[in-house]
Design an enzyme around this catalytic site. Structure first.
Site, PDB file in Angstrom:
ATOM      1  N   CYS A   3       0.859  -1.202   0.087  1.00  0.00           N
ATOM      2  CA  CYS A   3      -0.051  -0.028  -0.038  1.00  0.00           C
ATOM      3  C   CYS A   3       0.835   1.256  -0.085  1.00  0.00           C
ATOM      4  O   CYS A   3       1.880   1.222   0.183  1.00  0.00           O
ATOM      5  CB  CYS A   3      -0.659   0.033   1.290  1.00  0.00           C
ATOM      6  SG  CYS A   3      -1.901  -1.364   1.461  1.00  0.00           S
ATOM      7  N   ARG A  63       3.826   0.294  -6.767  1.00  0.00           N
ATOM      8  CA  ARG A  63       3.835  -0.900  -5.421  1.00  0.00           C
ATOM      9  C   ARG A  63       2.686  -1.661  -5.714  1.00  0.00           C
ATOM     10  O   ARG A  63       2.387  -2.739  -4.932  1.00  0.00           O
ATOM     11  CB  ARG A  63       3.837   0.105  -4.338  1.00  0.00           C
ATOM     12  CG  ARG A  63       4.858   1.104  -4.108  1.00  0.00           C
ATOM     13  CD  ARG A  63       4.637   1.745  -2.749  1.00  0.00           C
ATOM     14  NE  ARG A  63       4.663   1.052  -1.634  1.00  0.00           N
ATOM     15  CZ  ARG A  63       5.982   1.009  -1.053  1.00  0.00           C
ATOM     16  NH1 ARG A  63       6.924   1.423  -1.669  1.00  0.00           N
ATOM     17  NH2 ARG A  63       5.905   0.265  -0.055  1.00  0.00           N
ATOM     18  N   TRP A 112      -3.692  -2.291  -1.443  1.00  0.00           N
ATOM     19  CA  TRP A 112      -3.555  -3.707  -1.879  1.00  0.00           C
ATOM     20  C   TRP A 112      -4.355  -4.742  -1.105  1.00  0.00           C
ATOM     21  O   TRP A 112      -3.704  -5.021   0.011  1.00  0.00           O
ATOM     22  CB  TRP A 112      -2.038  -4.196  -2.303  1.00  0.00           C
ATOM     23  CG  TRP A 112      -1.864  -5.444  -2.799  1.00  0.00           C
ATOM     24  CD1 TRP A 112      -1.930  -6.885  -1.770  1.00  0.00           C
ATOM     25  CD2 TRP A 112      -1.614  -5.962  -4.035  1.00  0.00           C
ATOM     26  NE1 TRP A 112      -1.566  -7.684  -2.684  1.00  0.00           N
ATOM     27  CE2 TRP A 112      -1.264  -7.440  -4.086  1.00  0.00           C
ATOM     28  CE3 TRP A 112      -1.340  -5.224  -5.309  1.00  0.00           C
ATOM     29  CZ2 TRP A 112      -1.175  -8.034  -5.271  1.00  0.00           C
ATOM     30  CZ3 TRP A 112      -1.179  -6.070  -6.344  1.00  0.00           C
ATOM     31  CH2 TRP A 112      -0.990  -7.539  -6.207  1.00  0.00           C
ATOM     32  N   ASN A 117      -0.807   1.752   6.645  1.00  0.00           N
ATOM     33  CA  ASN A 117       0.215   0.726   5.919  1.00  0.00           C
ATOM     34  C   ASN A 117       0.383  -0.244   6.962  1.00  0.00           C
ATOM     35  O   ASN A 117       0.779   0.347   8.372  1.00  0.00           O
ATOM     36  CB  ASN A 117       1.170   1.287   5.312  1.00  0.00           C
ATOM     37  CG  ASN A 117       0.929   1.814   3.768  1.00  0.00           C
ATOM     38  OD1 ASN A 117      -0.193   1.740   3.612  1.00  0.00           O
ATOM     39  ND2 ASN A 117       1.816   2.235   3.261  1.00  0.00           N
ATOM     40  N   GLY A 118       0.604  -1.621   6.829  1.00  0.00           N
ATOM     41  CA  GLY A 118       0.961  -2.418   7.813  1.00  0.00           C
ATOM     42  C   GLY A 118      -0.335  -3.167   8.391  1.00  0.00           C
ATOM     43  O   GLY A 118      -1.301  -3.405   7.656  1.00  0.00           O
ATOM     44  N   GLU A 150      13.167 -25.302  -7.247  1.00  0.00           N
ATOM     45  CA  GLU A 150      12.905 -23.886  -7.209  1.00  0.00           C
ATOM     46  C   GLU A 150      14.056 -23.172  -7.347  1.00  0.00           C
ATOM     47  O   GLU A 150      14.370 -22.170  -8.136  1.00  0.00           O
ATOM     48  CB  GLU A 150      11.845 -23.597  -5.945  1.00  0.00           C
ATOM     49  CG  GLU A 150      11.715 -22.010  -5.694  1.00  0.00           C
ATOM     50  CD  GLU A 150      11.148 -21.417  -7.041  1.00  0.00           C
ATOM     51  OE1 GLU A 150      10.611 -22.019  -7.919  1.00  0.00           O
ATOM     52  OE2 GLU A 150      11.101 -20.039  -7.098  1.00  0.00           O
ATOM     53  N   LYS A 190      15.336 -20.510 -10.293  1.00  0.00           N
ATOM     54  CA  LYS A 190      15.597 -19.119 -10.084  1.00  0.00           C
ATOM     55  C   LYS A 190      17.039 -18.941 -10.813  1.00  0.00           C
ATOM     56  O   LYS A 190      17.008 -17.877 -11.611  1.00  0.00           O
ATOM     57  CB  LYS A 190      15.822 -18.798  -8.539  1.00  0.00           C
ATOM     58  CG  LYS A 190      14.777 -18.749  -7.942  1.00  0.00           C
ATOM     59  CD  LYS A 190      13.831 -17.533  -7.937  1.00  0.00           C
ATOM     60  CE  LYS A 190      13.076 -17.984  -8.987  1.00  0.00           C
ATOM     61  NZ  LYS A 190      11.611 -18.164  -8.927  1.00  0.00           N
ATOM     62  N   GLU A 221      16.547 -18.748 -14.724  1.00  0.00           N
ATOM     63  CA  GLU A 221      15.625 -17.662 -15.063  1.00  0.00           C
ATOM     64  C   GLU A 221      16.402 -16.612 -15.354  1.00  0.00           C
ATOM     65  O   GLU A 221      16.190 -15.688 -16.166  1.00  0.00           O
ATOM     66  CB  GLU A 221      14.333 -17.308 -14.088  1.00  0.00           C
ATOM     67  CG  GLU A 221      13.157 -18.464 -14.184  1.00  0.00           C
ATOM     68  CD  GLU A 221      12.310 -18.231 -13.129  1.00  0.00           C
ATOM     69  OE1 GLU A 221      11.111 -17.995 -13.336  1.00  0.00           O
ATOM     70  OE2 GLU A 221      12.575 -17.838 -11.837  1.00  0.00           O
ATOM     71  N   HIS A 241      21.482 -42.632 -10.169  1.00  0.00           N
ATOM     72  CA  HIS A 241      20.907 -43.489 -11.150  1.00  0.00           C
ATOM     73  C   HIS A 241      20.969 -42.438 -12.504  1.00  0.00           C
ATOM     74  O   HIS A 241      19.824 -42.806 -13.299  1.00  0.00           O
ATOM     75  CB  HIS A 241      19.279 -43.421 -10.850  1.00  0.00           C
ATOM     76  CG  HIS A 241      19.023 -44.567  -9.461  1.00  0.00           C
ATOM     77  ND1 HIS A 241      19.362 -45.834  -9.413  1.00  0.00           N
ATOM     78  CD2 HIS A 241      18.543 -44.152  -8.159  1.00  0.00           C
ATOM     79  CE1 HIS A 241      19.307 -46.129  -8.301  1.00  0.00           C
ATOM     80  NE2 HIS A 241      18.645 -45.179  -7.335  1.00  0.00           N
ATOM     81  N   LYS A 292       5.998 -12.149 -16.726  1.00  0.00           N
ATOM     82  CA  LYS A 292       5.566 -12.155 -15.170  1.00  0.00           C
ATOM     83  C   LYS A 292       4.151 -12.863 -15.283  1.00  0.00           C
ATOM     84  O   LYS A 292       3.980 -14.060 -14.238  1.00  0.00           O
ATOM     85  CB  LYS A 292       5.159 -10.905 -14.625  1.00  0.00           C
ATOM     86  CG  LYS A 292       5.049 -10.647 -13.241  1.00  0.00           C
ATOM     87  CD  LYS A 292       6.111 -11.229 -12.395  1.00  0.00           C
ATOM     88  CE  LYS A 292       5.691 -11.662 -10.915  1.00  0.00           C
ATOM     89  NZ  LYS A 292       6.621 -12.433 -10.244  1.00  0.00           N
TER      90      LYS A 292
HETATM   91  C1  G6P Z   1       5.314 -17.239 -15.242  1.00  0.00           C
HETATM   92  C2  G6P Z   1       6.314 -16.656 -14.323  1.00  0.00           C
HETATM   93  C3  G6P Z   1       6.704 -17.543 -13.119  1.00  0.00           C
HETATM   94  C4  G6P Z   1       5.742 -18.232 -12.403  1.00  0.00           C
HETATM   95  C5  G6P Z   1       4.625 -18.731 -13.631  1.00  0.00           C
HETATM   96  C6  G6P Z   1       3.172 -19.109 -12.894  1.00  0.00           C
HETATM   97  O1  G6P Z   1       6.075 -18.060 -16.178  1.00  0.00           O
HETATM   98  O2  G6P Z   1       7.462 -16.170 -15.024  1.00  0.00           O
HETATM   99  O3  G6P Z   1       7.308 -16.673 -12.233  1.00  0.00           O
HETATM  100  O4  G6P Z   1       5.919 -18.960 -11.549  1.00  0.00           O
HETATM  101  O5  G6P Z   1       4.114 -17.900 -14.525  1.00  0.00           O
HETATM  102  O6  G6P Z   1       2.561 -18.043 -12.624  1.00  0.00           O
HETATM  103  P1  G6P Z   1       1.320 -17.887 -11.465  1.00  0.00           P
HETATM  104  O7  G6P Z   1       1.088 -16.336 -11.591  1.00  0.00           O
HETATM  105  O8  G6P Z   1       0.219 -18.716 -11.854  1.00  0.00           O
HETATM  106  O9  G6P Z   1       2.213 -18.363 -10.264  1.00  0.00           O
END
Ligand code: G6P
Length: 602
Positions: free
Chosen positions: A2, A27, A75, A99-100, A478, A482, A485, A501, A597
């Protein structure tokens, strides 16, 4: 998250507020509002959606001349993004923006309701304005009433309050959420982030936790725990882009650092003394449910995999996790005793949304775990749990993942309670660990510096294997995602016990193994898996609370009392490692090539 703005001065207040809020748009927000006192009278406007809607609503309103004004972009976290839930929150003669999180808001609300106060919104913030007015009614002077109000608040806050009881005055307080006062000759500005005032004011004072006070034309009085304090201003930065990132180099870096605070928001009002509650869930949702199917993409899929370990182990419910794009075309067998859970940061991912529609057509009940209220997936689901991570700008997801995992962990306990699968003692241990998570997510400067230094050794080679077992296998996936990506280096996540294996054939000094070695879960097993790799000369970077002598490099984490605390700390390390490698390689961390995104196409 927010955004807050405030203004005292003769200029058109509506314009100053709206322009300030515009600067805070990055934001993220889903509703906005402003309140102005001019000529001793209060006026306010609120609108759901973009600022354009608020501008239209307030189009005919003018507010030149002396007065004070406050504005906010919200938000949704506690309560839907509606006009009633938007700030400023309204009392009989005062307005507040905040905010908070007010952690003890339930208790305060009950107390006020018992005195006959009627609440309009579902937010924690509204308690502040009513508490203030209650104190005025009890006969306190406005500033004393404000001080008595904030003395009652527990949690994190940046607050601005205006009242007809003190026209031309803004009362302010800060604890845990950012707030600054900026000055330009006789004019006084407030903001949650300096981007809102750069270009208007030249000097600013950044408040510290525990500070509060009031401002009126020509006078700002600041107080702290030790009494009144002088205000020492500093020049405002000139660079807005830098200011938007709160001084961090990239949004992703800012978001990694934010995890410790947003996770508290995820837990607020849900992790209680002796149990987990989800106010938003109808208890009937789980009636007759004997299995769970989780469906998601990308990072959200990894959160789902983590959740499945927890759900099966503690809530004793069979749980399958599927990649949405696979699920859609595999002609899955769907039975009505299965709860269909989708996980999505954006709530708009096409494959996940379509999978959800399929499950609904098959008559399954659905629950979404999502960061965006009113998104397509939330609207399409029977029920939703919001992750409350705030907007995530970096394409590589960090805080969204942390909050998704937290929601799944909380859901595990919630279901465990319902299904009677958790001993009271185990439940207490889990709740205690949960409450320690914000601390586990804190990034120590020393750790960041160490990862920065180590990262230079990992810019080449022929690939990375992130390995882990149990909960740490999805974390390995994950971590590898990262790195892929944002560094464009090849990385894979693998179950440590599976390396023998096949993949072990790749082992040589140029193969980088990132070994996730928790102390509390299968330590000896993972240790022998790593020993096998080390014997084949792979380069090992061990992440563990326990020093591992065969490691070429070692990053120590602090916690070893609970696997989830180790999980969250290691998660931060893997995020930071990807970040630092990517920065060294000169990549665009926040907008990596070829990625988006939100993926709204199949
Ligand atoms: C895209 C983004 C990823 C995300 C995936 C799923 O590939 O780049 O960072 O994990 O979509 O998105 P969602 O909004 O469904 O979590």
């Amino acid at each position: 998250m927010c955004g807050i703005v405030g203004y005292i001065g003769p200029q058109e207040k509506k314009k100053i507020l709206l322009d300030g809020l515009q600067e805070l748009e990055y934001r993220g927000y889903d509703s906005a509002g402003i309140a102005v006192i001019a000529d001793g009278k209060l006026q306010h406007f609120k609108a759901v959606g973009k600022l354009k809607n608020l501008r239209e609503k307030a189009a005919g309103f003018r507010s030149e001349g002396p007065g004070a004004a406050i504005g906010h972009t919200r938000w949704a976290t506690h309560g839907k993004p509606t006009e009633l839930n938007a700030h400023p929150h309204v009392g009989a003669f005062s307005y507040v923006v905040h905010n908070g999180i007010i952690e003890n808001y339930r208790e305060l609300k009950e107390e006020l309701e018992a005195k006959g106060v009627r609440f309009l919104s579902q937010t924690d913030t509204e308690t502040v304005v009513h508490l203030f007015e209650q104190k005025i009614k009890e006969g306190l002077e406005p500033f004393d009433a404000f001080k008595a109000t904030i003395d009652r608040l527990e949690g994190a806050y940046a607050i601005l309050l205006i009242s007809e009881a003190a026209p031309e005055t803004i009362f302010f307080a800060k604890n845990g959420s950012p707030l600054l006062i900026a000055f330009d000759a006789e004019e006084i500005y407030f903001a949650s982030s300096d981007t809102a005032v750069i270009g208007h004011a030249k000097e600013a004072y950044y408040l510290e936790d525990g500070e509060y006070g009031y401002a009126r034309p020509g006078e700002v009085r600041l107080f702290g725990p030790g009494g009144e304090k002088p205000i020492s201003t500093q020049p405002l930065p000139a660079d807005k882009a830098m200011a938007q990132k709160d001084g961090y180099r990239f949004f992703m870096e800012k978001e990694i650092y934010e995890q410790s605070t947003v996770i508290s928001d995820t837990m607020l009002g849900r992790v209680l003394e002796d149990r987990v509650e989800f106010e938003e869930l109808d208890p009937g949702l789980f009636e007759g449910i004997d299995a769970i199917k989780i469906c998601a993409c990308g990072t959200s899929y990894h959160a789902g995999l983590t959740g499945a370990y927890l759900l099966e182990r503690m809530a004793k419910i069979p749980c399958q996790v599927e990649i949405a794009s696979e699920f859609r075309y595999k002609e899955p067998l769907l039975t009505p005793d299965t709860l269909f859970i989708t996980i999505s940061q954006s709530g708009e991912t096409a494959d996940t949304l379509e999978a959800l529609k399929m499950a609904k057509r098959a008559g399954l009940r659905s629950l979404s775990i999502c960061n965006v209220d009113n998104s397509s997936i939330v609207r399409e689901s029977d029920a939703a749990i919001l992750t409350r991570a705030g907007i995530e700008k970096g394409v590589a997801s960090t805080k969204a993942f942390a909050t998704q995992v937290m929601v799944l962990w909380m859901m595990t306990l919630y279901l465990g309670q319902k299904r009677g699968t958790l001993e009271a003692e185990t439940l207490q241990i889990e709740l205690d660990a949960m409450r320690r998570t914000p601390k586990a997510l804190l990034v120590e400067e020393k750790l960041h510096e160490r990862i920065h230094r180590l990262s230079k050794r990992y810019l080449h080679g022929h690939g990375f294997f992130y390995i882990g077992r149990d909960l740490f296998y999805p974390l390995a996936l994950e971590g590898a995602l990262k790195l892929k990506e944002i560094s464009y280096l090849h990385a894979e996540g693998y179950p440590a016990g599976e390396m023998k294996h096949g993949p072990i054939a790749l082992a040589d000094a140029e193969l980088f193994t990132i070994a996730l070695m928790p102390r509390t879960l299968l330590y000896d097993k993972i240790k022998s898996n790593v020993e096998e790799l080390s014997a084949r000369d792979a380069t090992i970077l061990a992440i563990s609370p326990e020093e591992f002598e065969l490691a070429d490099d070692f990053i120590r984490i602090r916690h070893a009392e609970h696997p989830m605390l180790e999980f969250f700390e290691m998660m931060v390390v893997t995020q930071m490692l990807a970040l630092e490698i990517s920065i060294r390689l000169g990549n665009d961390v926040d907008m990596p090539r070829n990625l988006a995104k939100s993926v709204t196409v199949e």
